[in-house]
Design a protein around this motif. Structure first.
Motif, PDB file in Angstrom:
ATOM      1  N   PHE A 115       0.832  -1.209   0.000  1.00 21.69           N
ATOM      2  CA  PHE A 115       0.000   0.000   0.000  1.00 21.69           C
ATOM      3  C   PHE A 115       0.867   1.259   0.000  1.00 21.69           C
ATOM      4  O   PHE A 115       0.352   2.362   0.120  1.00 21.69           O
ATOM      5  CB  PHE A 115      -0.914   0.007   1.232  1.00 21.69           C
ATOM      6  CG  PHE A 115      -1.959  -1.082   1.226  1.00 21.69           C
ATOM      7  CD1 PHE A 115      -3.250  -0.832   0.795  1.00 21.69           C
ATOM      8  CD2 PHE A 115      -1.636  -2.375   1.632  1.00 21.69           C
ATOM      9  CE1 PHE A 115      -4.210  -1.833   0.794  1.00 21.69           C
ATOM     10  CE2 PHE A 115      -2.585  -3.385   1.634  1.00 21.69           C
ATOM     11  CZ  PHE A 115      -3.880  -3.120   1.204  1.00 21.69           C
ATOM     12  N   GLY A 116       2.183   1.089  -0.138  1.00 16.61           N
ATOM     13  CA  GLY A 116       3.111   2.192   0.055  1.00 16.61           C
ATOM     14  C   GLY A 116       2.900   3.362  -0.884  1.00 16.61           C
ATOM     15  O   GLY A 116       2.867   4.520  -0.454  1.00 16.61           O
ATOM     16  N   ASP A 117       2.763   3.099  -2.199  1.00 17.67           N
ATOM     17  CA  ASP A 117       2.595   4.200  -3.144  1.00 17.67           C
ATOM     18  C   ASP A 117       1.273   4.922  -2.923  1.00 17.67           C
ATOM     19  O   ASP A 117       1.195   6.157  -3.042  1.00 17.67           O
ATOM     20  CB  ASP A 117       2.667   3.675  -4.579  1.00 17.67           C
ATOM     21  CG  ASP A 117       4.078   3.297  -4.984  1.00 17.67           C
ATOM     22  OD1 ASP A 117       5.012   3.492  -4.181  1.00 17.67           O
ATOM     23  OD2 ASP A 117       4.256   2.773  -6.114  1.00 17.67           O
ATOM     24  N   ALA A 118       0.224   4.157  -2.627  1.00 21.94           N
ATOM     25  CA  ALA A 118      -1.082   4.774  -2.381  1.00 21.94           C
ATOM     26  C   ALA A 118      -1.046   5.636  -1.117  1.00 21.94           C
ATOM     27  O   ALA A 118      -1.563   6.764  -1.103  1.00 21.94           O
ATOM     28  CB  ALA A 118      -2.148   3.696  -2.259  1.00 21.94           C
ATOM     29  N   GLU A 119      -0.427   5.118  -0.061  1.00 19.75           N
ATOM     30  CA  GLU A 119      -0.338   5.888   1.181  1.00 19.75           C
ATOM     31  C   GLU A 119       0.543   7.123   1.008  1.00 19.75           C
ATOM     32  O   GLU A 119       0.252   8.187   1.557  1.00 19.75           O
ATOM     33  CB  GLU A 119       0.210   4.998   2.297  1.00 19.75           C
ATOM     34  CG  GLU A 119      -0.775   3.952   2.785  1.00 19.75           C
ATOM     35  CD  GLU A 119      -1.992   4.577   3.445  1.00 19.75           C
ATOM     36  OE1 GLU A 119      -1.832   5.409   4.358  1.00 19.75           O
ATOM     37  OE2 GLU A 119      -3.123   4.240   3.035  1.00 19.75           O
ATOM     38  N   ARG A 120       1.579   6.999   0.234  1.00 21.10           N
ATOM     39  CA  ARG A 120       2.428   8.155  -0.039  1.00 21.10           C
ATOM     40  C   ARG A 120       1.646   9.224  -0.808  1.00 21.10           C
ATOM     41  O   ARG A 120       1.788  10.422  -0.553  1.00 21.10           O
ATOM     42  CB  ARG A 120       3.662   7.725  -0.836  1.00 21.10           C
ATOM     43  CG  ARG A 120       4.666   8.851  -1.106  1.00 21.10           C
ATOM     44  CD  ARG A 120       5.928   8.303  -1.751  1.00 21.10           C
ATOM     45  NE  ARG A 120       5.640   7.611  -3.002  1.00 21.10           N
ATOM     46  CZ  ARG A 120       6.566   6.988  -3.727  1.00 21.10           C
ATOM     47  NH1 ARG A 120       7.822   6.934  -3.300  1.00 21.10           N
ATOM     48  NH2 ARG A 120       6.233   6.392  -4.860  1.00 21.10           N
ATOM     49  N   GLY A 121       0.790   8.786  -1.738  1.00 22.44           N
ATOM     50  CA  GLY A 121      -0.047   9.738  -2.460  1.00 22.44           C
ATOM     51  C   GLY A 121      -0.995  10.472  -1.542  1.00 22.44           C
ATOM     52  O   GLY A 121      -1.214  11.685  -1.685  1.00 22.44           O
ATOM     53  N   VAL A 122      -1.558   9.761  -0.577  1.00 25.20           N
ATOM     54  CA  VAL A 122      -2.433  10.401   0.415  1.00 25.20           C
ATOM     55  C   VAL A 122      -1.633  11.391   1.251  1.00 25.20           C
ATOM     56  O   VAL A 122      -2.070  12.524   1.492  1.00 25.20           O
ATOM     57  CB  VAL A 122      -3.089   9.338   1.317  1.00 25.20           C
ATOM     58  CG1 VAL A 122      -3.826  10.000   2.490  1.00 25.20           C
ATOM     59  CG2 VAL A 122      -4.057   8.474   0.508  1.00 25.20           C
ATOM     60  N   ASP A 123      -0.455  10.989   1.694  1.00 29.59           N
ATOM     61  CA  ASP A 123       0.385  11.863   2.522  1.00 29.59           C
ATOM     62  C   ASP A 123       0.777  13.135   1.787  1.00 29.59           C
ATOM     63  O   ASP A 123       0.946  14.192   2.398  1.00 29.59           O
ATOM     64  CB  ASP A 123       1.648  11.119   2.977  1.00 29.59           C
ATOM     65  CG  ASP A 123       1.341  10.008   3.963  1.00 29.59           C
ATOM     66  OD1 ASP A 123       0.228  10.001   4.528  1.00 29.59           O
ATOM     67  OD2 ASP A 123       2.219   9.128   4.169  1.00 29.59           O
ATOM     68  N   ARG A 124       0.900  13.037   0.474  1.00 30.93           N
ATOM     69  CA  ARG A 124       1.274  14.204  -0.338  1.00 30.93           C
ATOM     70  C   ARG A 124       0.064  15.030  -0.755  1.00 30.93           C
ATOM     71  O   ARG A 124       0.207  16.072  -1.383  1.00 30.93           O
ATOM     72  CB  ARG A 124       2.037  13.757  -1.579  1.00 30.93           C
ATOM     73  CG  ARG A 124       3.417  13.176  -1.274  1.00 30.93           C
ATOM     74  CD  ARG A 124       4.081  12.664  -2.537  1.00 30.93           C
ATOM     75  NE  ARG A 124       5.453  12.226  -2.280  1.00 30.93           N
ATOM     76  CZ  ARG A 124       6.253  11.664  -3.185  1.00 30.93           C
ATOM     77  NH1 ARG A 124       5.805  11.454  -4.422  1.00 30.93           N
ATOM     78  NH2 ARG A 124       7.479  11.301  -2.881  1.00 30.93           N
ATOM     79  N   GLY A 125      -1.119  14.540  -0.452  1.00 27.99           N
ATOM     80  CA  GLY A 125      -2.329  15.270  -0.817  1.00 27.99           C
ATOM     81  C   GLY A 125      -2.753  15.083  -2.256  1.00 27.99           C
ATOM     82  O   GLY A 125      -3.541  15.871  -2.787  1.00 27.99           O
ATOM     83  N   SER A 126      -2.243  14.013  -2.918  1.00 30.30           N
ATOM     84  CA  SER A 126      -2.555  13.791  -4.327  1.00 30.30           C
ATOM     85  C   SER A 126      -3.957  13.232  -4.531  1.00 30.30           C
ATOM     86  O   SER A 126      -4.584  13.478  -5.562  1.00 30.30           O
ATOM     87  CB  SER A 126      -1.532  12.836  -4.948  1.00 30.30           C
ATOM     88  OG  SER A 126      -0.219  13.351  -4.822  1.00 30.30           O
ATOM     89  N   PHE A 127      -4.446  12.446  -3.576  1.00 25.51           N
ATOM     90  CA  PHE A 127      -5.783  11.862  -3.657  1.00 25.51           C
ATOM     91  C   PHE A 127      -6.184  11.363  -2.274  1.00 25.51           C
ATOM     92  O   PHE A 127      -5.372  11.356  -1.341  1.00 25.51           O
ATOM     93  CB  PHE A 127      -5.842  10.720  -4.687  1.00 25.51           C
ATOM     94  CG  PHE A 127      -4.679   9.760  -4.622  1.00 25.51           C
ATOM     95  CD1 PHE A 127      -4.543   8.839  -3.598  1.00 25.51           C
ATOM     96  CD2 PHE A 127      -3.705   9.788  -5.608  1.00 25.51           C
ATOM     97  CE1 PHE A 127      -3.477   7.962  -3.543  1.00 25.51           C
ATOM     98  CE2 PHE A 127      -2.626   8.912  -5.567  1.00 25.51           C
ATOM     99  CZ  PHE A 127      -2.509   8.001  -4.528  1.00 25.51           C
TER     100      PHE A 127
END
Length: 278
Positions: A188-200
């Protein structure tokens, strides 16, 4: 064995030293940044400096070559054919490290290639390929780079074959998939990183697709380190290509070849994860 890691302070370099640092190999990191582990010998220098590279390679039994110059254009999401000075620097960098290995009589060279050397197999089959489409990519396929970054990696593989077939140097070209920093070392790393960055948001199609892709592409840090250790310990290969990926059910990259030739046995699988870590 004394192992020089060019670009050793980065994500893959630290995966190696985190998991192999107490073993039979000793590591030297050559990077523009200090290695974060004080127990790893750290040479802070630019790998584009040919004299520094030759000096460090001369003191090593093996090289794991990760270093490259970051490109402003021609990255993995850009399929345009575009020239840049950074691209030229990378071609020169890879050639100089191979040349240093040949001049100093090095035994083993592990080259960090990339799945992007064959990335068009993914691009032309996405998103179905993330959900178990009938696609397999092994060490015998033709290169299909998806970007100038991928072209650079194909070039590095070509240098490795030339070096190996014109000398006694053993070259292992690893088409590495998705290795992540410790915080995101899970499917889930890339998805969680996207959330942390505010991307989605987590409850979104973009989040779900990131999870589906990484479930195929994830190469855990300890599996990555194991694969590199298998290369360092091997004495059977002149030149060969292997895929760096964990034992994920929906992966389209073959790992049987690495199992048979190197004895690679991944310990991790994306299928063991139902949710991100708390």
């Amino acid at each position: 064995m004394d192992v020089l890691i060019t670009g050793g302070a980065g994500t893959i370099g630290t995966a190696i030293t985190d998991h192999l640092g107490d073993g039979e190999h000793s590591f030297t990191s050559l990077d523009v940044e200090e290695h974060p582990d004080p127990d790893v010998e750290s040479v802070v220098a630019d790998a584009t400096d040919e004299e520094v590279v030759r000096e460090q390679v001369a003191g090593a039994d093996a090289v794991v070559h990760l270093a490259r110059v970051q490109m402003e254009v021609g990255g993995t999401s850009d399929q345009s054919v575009v020239w840049s000075e950074e691209h030229l620097e990378n071609l020169r960098l890879h050639a100089s490290v191979y040349n240093a290995a040949l001049e100093t009589g090095l035994d083993t060279f592990v080259y960090a290639s990339s799945n992007h050397a064959v990335g068009m197999y993914e691009k032309t089959n996405m998103p179905d390929i993330y959900y178990g489409a009938n696609v397999e990519v092994d060490h015998t396929v033709q290169p299909r780079p998806d970007s100038m970054y991928g072209v650079e990696k194909v070039y590095g593989e070509g240098l490795g074959r030339l070096a190996a077939e014109s000398s006694d140097l053993s070259v292992y070209a690893l088409r590495i998939c998705a290795v992540r920093d410790p915080e995101y070392d899970h499917p889930f790393g890339d998805a969680e990183r996207g959330v942390d960055r505010g991307s989605f948001e987590r409850d979104s199609d973009a989040y779900d697709e990131q999870v589906a892709r990484l479930r195929c592409m994830w190469h855990s840090r300890r599996d990555c380190a194991q694969l590199i250790e298998r290369c360092l310990d091997d004495d059977s290969v002149s030149f060969d290509v292997f895929y760096g990926v964990s034992d994920n059910r929906n992966r389209w990259f073959d790992i049987d070849h690495a199992r048979e030739v190197l004895g690679y046995e991944p310990e991790d699988s994306a299928d063991e994860w139902d949710e991100p870590p708390n």
